[in-house]
Design a protein around this motif. Structure first.
Motif, short mmCIF file in Angstrom:
data_model
loop_
_atom_site.label_atom_id
_atom_site.label_comp_id
_atom_site.label_asym_id
_atom_site.label_seq_id
_atom_site.Cartn_x
_atom_site.Cartn_y
_atom_site.Cartn_z
N ALA A 21 0.83 -1.21 0.00
CA ALA A 21 0.00 0.00 0.00
C ALA A 21 0.86 1.26 0.00
N LYS A 39 2.23 1.77 -3.51
CA LYS A 39 1.19 2.26 -4.41
C LYS A 39 0.88 3.72 -4.15
N ASN A 92 -4.85 2.92 -0.74
CA ASN A 92 -5.21 1.98 -1.80
C ASN A 92 -6.58 1.35 -1.55
#
Length: 439
Positions: free
Chosen positions: A292, A295, A382
Motif C-alpha cells: 500500500a 502504491k 489503496n
C-alpha cells in the motif's frame, strides 16, 4: 437537539453539525463547555467544545488555532475549529463519556498490568507532546479516553488543543471546578511546566492501583496544602508486593528537576515488565501495508491530497491495523517515523529501495518525517480508492452546493484543517491534470 439557526455560526458549522446543547458532557465554570454532536454527512459522533473568547489572549489564540496539527495514535483527534462573536468551537472525536474517571468510579481499582498498559500509552502521548512543545497544566483521569470501549485497554489523551489554548493563552491558574487531586504544585500557582503532566500521571497511577488519591482533602485548599507537603503514603495493603510500581510513582511525584521524562518512564522496569505481552501484539510492517505504501508513492498528486480528507472520515476500528503498525515502527514513541525507523522496518522487503520516494510523497507537511495521520493516509489509501461508498460519500461532502463539480476553492477550504502544504495555485494545477473536458 437545539437549533443552530439563532447563533452566528459559520454556515458550514450549521450545515455539518447538530449539537445537543441541552446535555453538556463536561464543563468548567469559567473556561469551557463540551457538548455531544453529530457530524451530519455520515452521522458519526463528535464532541464540540465551546471556549469563551474572553478567557483567551486574542493574538495568541489565532496563532494556536492556526497551527492545530496534533497527530498521534494516543491523542484525541481535533477535526476542525470555528468561531463566532463570543466563542471558539473545537470539533473533536466523540468519546468523552468513556474515560478513566468513569471507569474507576465503576470498578474502584485496576489490575496492575492493566494500569501499566494504560500508563504506557499516556506516556507515548506525553512524549509526543514534549517533542512538539505542547504543555499540559495538569492531566486528569477524565482526559484519558477509551474510544474502543473499556475492555480493549486502548486509550487516547483528550484535549491536546485545549491544553495549548489554556496553557499559552490564559492569564492565571486553571479553574476547573474540580478538587485539584492531580495538579502539581507549580500548576496550582498558575505556572506551566513541561513536566507538570508527569506529576499528574504519577497521581493517576496511584489512584489506579489503589482506591485512593495520594493527596486528599474535602476542600480545594486542603488538597493544595497536602500537595505542598509532598509526602506520599504507600499503604502496605496496596504496595506490599509492588516495589517497581512504588518506585515509578515516587519518580513522578517529586520535584520538577527529579521527575522522569516520558522517554525515561517508558523504559522504567514497571512499564517494561507489565506491558511486554501487550507490546508484542503491536503489528509489525506487513507485506500488505508495504504494498500500500508503494502504491501511494505511485499515485497521482490529486489522489494523495484528497485521501487526507477521506481518511479523516474513518472510524477507529478502520484505523486499527495502521495504528498498530505505526506504534510498532515508532521505536522512540515520539509520534513520528524517521527515515531510519522506516528503513529498519522495511529492511526485509524488496520494496525498500522505494523508501525515499515514499517519504517525499507521504510527508505532506514537509517536516522531513512521517506523522501518524500521514502514515494512515498512505497505508489506507489503496483500500479507500477501491471503496465506492467511501468515494461517493467523500465527493458528496466536497460538492457543497450539489452542482456535481468540485472547484479548487472548495477543495482548499475542505483540506485546510488537515494541514496539507498544497496552495490554491498548486491545487488548480492538480485538478487541470485530471479535468478531461476542461470544464
Amino acid at each position: 437537539m437545539q437549533s443552530l439557526s439563532g447563533l452566528k455560526f459559520d454556515p458550514d458549522f450549521k450545515r455539518n453539525y447538530t449539537i445537543n446543547f441541552a446535555k453538556p458532557i463536561a464543563q468548567s465554570p469559567t473556561y469551557y463547555e463540551a457538548y455531544p454532536a453529530t457530524y451530519n454527512p455520515d452521522k458519526q459522533n463528535r464532541i464540540v467544545e465551546r471556549i469563551p473568547k474572553s478567557k483567551l489572549n486574542e493574538k495568541k489564540m489565532r496563532e494556536m488555532l492556526g497551527g492545530i496539527k496534533t497527530t498521534h495514535p494516543n491523542m484525541e483527534l481535533v477535526y476542525e475549529w470555528y468561531k463566532d462573536e463570543f466563542y471558539i468551537y473545537l470539533v473533536h472525536e466523540g468519546c468523552l463519556e468513556m474515560n478513566l474517571e468513569a471507569r474507576l468510579a465503576a470498578v474502584k481499582m485496576l489490575k496492575e498490568t492493566h494500569a501499566a498498559i494504560i500508563v504506557r500509552q499516556v506516556l507515548r502521548a506525553l512524549n509526543y507532546c514534549r517533542t512538539n512543545s505542547i504543555v499540559y497544566q495538569a492531566l486528569r483521569p477524565s482526559q484519558i479516553l477509551f474510544p474502543s470501549g473499556y475492555e480493549s485497554l486502548k486509550v487516547k489523551v483528550a484535549n491536546p488543543e485545549m491544553a495549548i489554548l489554556l496553557s499559552q493563552c490564559s492569564t492565571g491558574p486553571l479553574e476547573t471546578g474540580e478538587l485539584p487531586y492531580y495538579e502539581p504544585p507549580e500548576a496550582l500557582s498558575g505556572k506551566t511546566e513541561m513536566e507538570s503532566a508527569m506529576w499528574s500521571l504519577g497521581a493517576i497511577t496511584y489512584r489506579m492501583v489503589t482506591t485512593k488519591v495520594p493527596f486528599d482533602g474535602k476542600k480545594p485548599d486542603d488538597v493544595r496544602k497536602s500537595v505542598g507537603k509532598g509526602t506520599i503514603s504507600f499503604i502496605q495493603a496496596y504496595f506490599g508486593n509492588k516495589q517497581d510500581c512504588q518506585d515509578f510513582i515516587s519518580r513522578l511525584i517529586t520535584s520538577r528537576e527529579k521527575r522522569m521524562t516520558p522517554e525515561e518512564a517508558l523504559n522504567h522496569p514497571w512499564i517494561v515488565k507489565n506491558t511486554a505481552e501487550f507490546v508484542q501484539k503491536e503489528a509489525s510492517l506487513s507485506p500488505a501495508i508495504v504494498k500500500a505504501l508503494v502504491k501511494f508513492a505511485d499515485m497521482e498528486d490529486l489522489k494523495r491530497v484528497l485521501l487526507s480528507f477521506l481518511v479523516s472520515t474513518l472510524e477507529a476500528r478502520e484505523l486499527e491495523t495502521a495504528t498498530k503498525t505505526f506504534m510498532a515502527l515508532d521505536k522512540n514513541s515520539d509520534g513520528k517515523l524517521t527515515k531510519e525507523e522506516l528503513k529498519e522496518g522495511m529492511k526485509t522487503f524488496a520494496e525498500a529501495d522505494k523508501l525515499l520516494e515514499f517519504l517525499e510523497k507521504a510527508d505532506q507537511d514537509q517536516s522531513g518525517d512521517i506523522n501518524y495521520r500521514e502514515f494512515c493516509v498512505a497505508s489506507l489509501g489503496n483500500s479507500i480508492c477501491k471503496n465506492k461508498d467511501k468515494l461517493a460519500k467523500g465527493f458528496s461532502f466536497l460538492d457543497k452546493n450539489k452542482d456535481g463539480f468540485i472547484s479548487p476553492d472548495k477543495l482548499l477550504e475542505i483540506l485546510k484543517p488537515f494541514n496539507t502544504a498544497v496552495t490554491q495555485g498548486e491545487l488548480k494545477k492538480l485538478i487541470d491534470k485530471v479535468d478531461i473536458n476542461k470544464d
